[in-house]
Design a protein around this motif. Structure first.
Motif, PDB file in Angstrom:
ATOM      1  N   ALA A 447       0.847  -1.213   0.000  1.00 25.97           N
ATOM      2  CA  ALA A 447       0.000   0.000   0.000  1.00 25.97           C
ATOM      3  C   ALA A 447       0.875   1.253   0.000  1.00 25.97           C
ATOM      4  O   ALA A 447       0.575   2.251  -0.672  1.00 25.97           O
ATOM      5  CB  ALA A 447      -0.925  -0.013   1.213  1.00 25.97           C
ATOM      6  N   ARG A 448       1.974   1.190   0.746  1.00 26.65           N
ATOM      7  CA  ARG A 448       2.874   2.368   0.790  1.00 26.65           C
ATOM      8  C   ARG A 448       3.499   2.596  -0.585  1.00 26.65           C
ATOM      9  O   ARG A 448       3.664   3.737  -1.033  1.00 26.65           O
ATOM     10  CB  ARG A 448       3.948   2.138   1.857  1.00 26.65           C
ATOM     11  CG  ARG A 448       4.767   3.357   2.145  1.00 26.65           C
ATOM     12  CD  ARG A 448       5.643   3.170   3.374  1.00 26.65           C
ATOM     13  NE  ARG A 448       6.573   4.268   3.504  1.00 26.65           N
ATOM     14  CZ  ARG A 448       7.879   4.142   3.760  1.00 26.65           C
ATOM     15  NH1 ARG A 448       8.404   2.943   3.946  1.00 26.65           N
ATOM     16  NH2 ARG A 448       8.648   5.194   3.847  1.00 26.65           N
ATOM     17  N   GLN A 449       3.816   1.496  -1.268  1.00 28.36           N
ATOM     18  CA  GLN A 449       4.344   1.639  -2.630  1.00 28.36           C
ATOM     19  C   GLN A 449       3.284   2.280  -3.539  1.00 28.36           C
ATOM     20  O   GLN A 449       3.573   3.162  -4.352  1.00 28.36           O
ATOM     21  CB  GLN A 449       4.732   0.265  -3.172  1.00 28.36           C
ATOM     22  CG  GLN A 449       5.359   0.321  -4.543  1.00 28.36           C
ATOM     23  CD  GLN A 449       5.479  -1.074  -5.153  1.00 28.36           C
ATOM     24  OE1 GLN A 449       4.473  -1.711  -5.462  1.00 28.36           O
ATOM     25  NE2 GLN A 449       6.706  -1.542  -5.314  1.00 28.36           N
ATOM     26  N   ALA A 450       2.033   1.811  -3.377  1.00 32.64           N
ATOM     27  CA  ALA A 450       0.942   2.378  -4.189  1.00 32.64           C
ATOM     28  C   ALA A 450       0.783   3.861  -3.883  1.00 32.64           C
ATOM     29  O   ALA A 450       0.531   4.674  -4.784  1.00 32.64           O
ATOM     30  CB  ALA A 450      -0.356   1.611  -3.919  1.00 32.64           C
ATOM     31  N   ALA A 451       0.973   4.227  -2.605  1.00 28.20           N
ATOM     32  CA  ALA A 451       0.840   5.642  -2.229  1.00 28.20           C
ATOM     33  C   ALA A 451       1.944   6.472  -2.877  1.00 28.20           C
ATOM     34  O   ALA A 451       1.723   7.603  -3.320  1.00 28.20           O
ATOM     35  CB  ALA A 451       0.900   5.779  -0.710  1.00 28.20           C
TER      36      ALA A 451
END
Ligand SMILES: Nc1ncnc2c1ncn2[C@@H]1O[C@H](COP(=O)(O)OP(=O)(O)O)[C@@H](O)[C@H]1O
Ligand SMILES: O=C(CO)[C@@H](O)[C@H](O)COP(=O)(O)O
Length: 497
Positions: A447-451
């Motif tokens: 999710a952090r990568q997606a952010a």
């Protein structure tokens, strides 16, 4: 306040988290089980992903999605993009002979291992994709003939989310590519010669993306079966950057790299993840190349490196001990904590699934030091926890020997929920142990990568998990000394076992 989603398609289950891209606040989540077994039809992962997405309220309002997943699994596709045979997972040891052949063909012994460590950062063991390709070529030639492309679990799921738009659209990331045995973390290039050496001919492989490069866009239609929330236009993120076709798809990552990213591991941190696999890894600025094969020289999810030691026997050792004792996992923890450190000399060598580090694919587990005094459920429970942790502590030593700076251990994975694991780990490891609040750190890393993708910028957003528990180092060296005496004494599986 755009939302983003992270997926962890791990060995035992699929987890989806939806978080606020800027703050990292958890908005909603879902999960679904995967089938047991070391070969799995990827369709089961797709179905679990749909169920987990549905349980997490769909993806219609997210700006970006990234998929992290179990490493190494061999997903073979034919020219039409159909799966050729069930995927062989990282914990499938049938390709152990293939690993030995690949080392032998590269000069054998120290020279052969050195060749592979220099070429791709790691010495082949049965887990690596290259060895599975060799196994396929030798044991299932008809299937091998049909293979046009090979990819990894997270690559395949990302591609399916994009609507399976043709083999040329397959994408992966550095961290997962580094576990194949035919991509070099040091050069950032595929070693097609080694792929060909393993399989006998060249195959199409996914393009390798950088840490915040888009792999494409979510095709909203592919989640139509996953519940009403996922059937919307897919571009509804307020302030987000999702294009009209659907959310951006991140490059994804191998699950360990995603966990490191999810907990924000820094220099001096060693992450110990206790899930189906046990892994011990750190973030490094330069690539590792350990010719002993103990440390795998993987890449991480930020553009750096991730030297890693993996064991096959981790959380399931506790599942097995709880089953033997007919107790639940919380009661197992209570039992273990009621026995003294060292379990009065009872030692469990936990090779229940063979082992990968050390490389003993045919080994079985064993219990040593049984006396009338130690023949109690509490002693066995303690020996199971200590044995599993001792195997990981050996990995920690190996990582340190390769130059990792160890100031503290960050404990994650399903078994970090065990009070016994949390309390006994500082005794076995001899370092302070930090336990982030129970959560899905692999999915969070995704999710952090997606952010990062959704917000842009040269650095990822900094999300800090609140409520971390810290346990001081209280080394009890006798536990590891006794384990070291028992470690070499085990039986192999019976021939038909
Ligand atoms: N309280 C607990 N005590 C010990 N083990 C636990 C506990 N809760 C979950 N687990 C174990 O964690 C494992 C799943 O962890 P997870 O990290 O999700 O695995 P994976 O990522 O390999 O699918 C299971 O084997 C489960 O029994
Ligand atoms: O093989 C490795 C690492 O090299 C494993 O760590 C797999 O990536 C599976 O992870 P889990 O499902 O246990 O998290």
């Amino acid at each position: 306040m755009p939302l983003v989603a992270g997926v962890d398609s791990s060995t035992q289950s699929c987890k989806v988290v939806v978080r606020d891209a800027e703050t990292g606040t958890l908005v909603r989540q879902g999960r679904a089980a995967h089938p047991d077994g070391t070969e799995v039809d990827p369709a089961a992962w797709w179905s679990a992903l749909q169920t987990a997405v549905d349980a997490a309220g769909g993806l219609a309002d997210v700006a970006a999605v990234s998929v992290a997943g179990q490493q190494h699994g061999m997903v073979c596709l034919d020219e039409a993009g159909q799966v050729v045979r069930p995927a062989l997972l990282w914990n499938d040891t049938r390709s152990a002979d293939a690993a030995a052949q690949l080392i032998e063909e590269a000069g054998g012994g120290e020279a052969g291992r050195r060749f592979w460590a220099d070429a791709v950062g790691s010495v082949p063991v049965a887990s690596f994709t290259a060895t599975k390709l060799r196994w396929l070529a030798r044991h299932e030639p008809a299937n091998a003939d049909r293979v046009a492309a090979v990819c990894l679990p997270h690559d395949w799921l990302t591609w399916r989310l994009a609507g399976a738009p043709g083999l040329e659209a397959l994408r992966t990331d550095r961290s997962d590519a580094s576990g194949t045995g035919y991509w070099s973390p040091a050069t950032g290039e595929y070693r097609f010669d080694l792929l060909e050496r393993a399989f006998g001919r060249r195959l199409r492989v996914p393009a390798v993306l950088g840490p915040a490069e888009a792999a494409g866009q979510l095709d909203p239609a592919v989640l139509a079966g996953a519940g009403t929330a996922a059937t919307g236009p897919g571009a509804a993120a307020p302030g987000g950057v999702a294009a009209p076709g659907g959310a951006l798809l991140g490059p994804g990552a191998g699950d360990n790299a995603a966990a490191g990213f999810g907990v924000g591991a820094r220099l001096g941190d060693v992450v110990v993840s206790i899930g189906t696999s046990g892994t011990v890894f750190s973030v490094a600025d330069s690539p590792a190349a350990d010719p002993s094969g103990i440390v795998a020289g993987f890449a991480d999810a930020t553009g750096r490196f991730l030297p890693l030691v993996a064991t096959l026997n981790a959380a399931r050792v506790l599942d097995a001990a709880a089953g033997l004792l007919r107790v639940g996992l919380d009661e197992l923890a209570d039992l273990a904590l009621s026995a003294s450190p060292g379990a009065d000399g009872l030692v469990m060598v936990p090779y229940l699934e063979g082992e990968r580090t050390p490389n003993r694919p045919d080994a079985t587990g064993s219990v040593h030091g049984l006396t009338l005094r130690t023949s109690t459920p509490a002693h066995l429970a303690r020996a199971a926890v200590e044995g599993m942790l001792c195997a990981l502590a050996d990995g920690l030593d190996a990582l340190a020997a390769q130059g990792a700076v160890v100031r503290r251990v960050i404990l994650v994975g399903g078994a970090a929920r065990s009070a016994a694991v949390r309390r006994i780990a500082p005794q076995v490891f001899g370092y302070p142990v930090v336990v982030p609040p129970p959560g899905e750190y692999v999915a969070d890393g995704a999710a952090r990568q997606a952010a990062w993708l959704a917000l842009g910028g040269s650095e990822p957003p900094s999300w800090t998990p609140a409520g971390t528990e810290e346990y001081a180092a209280v080394p009890v060296p006798a536990i590891r000394e006794r384990y070291a005496q028992a470690r070499e004494r085990h039986l192999d599986r019976p021939a038909q076992g």
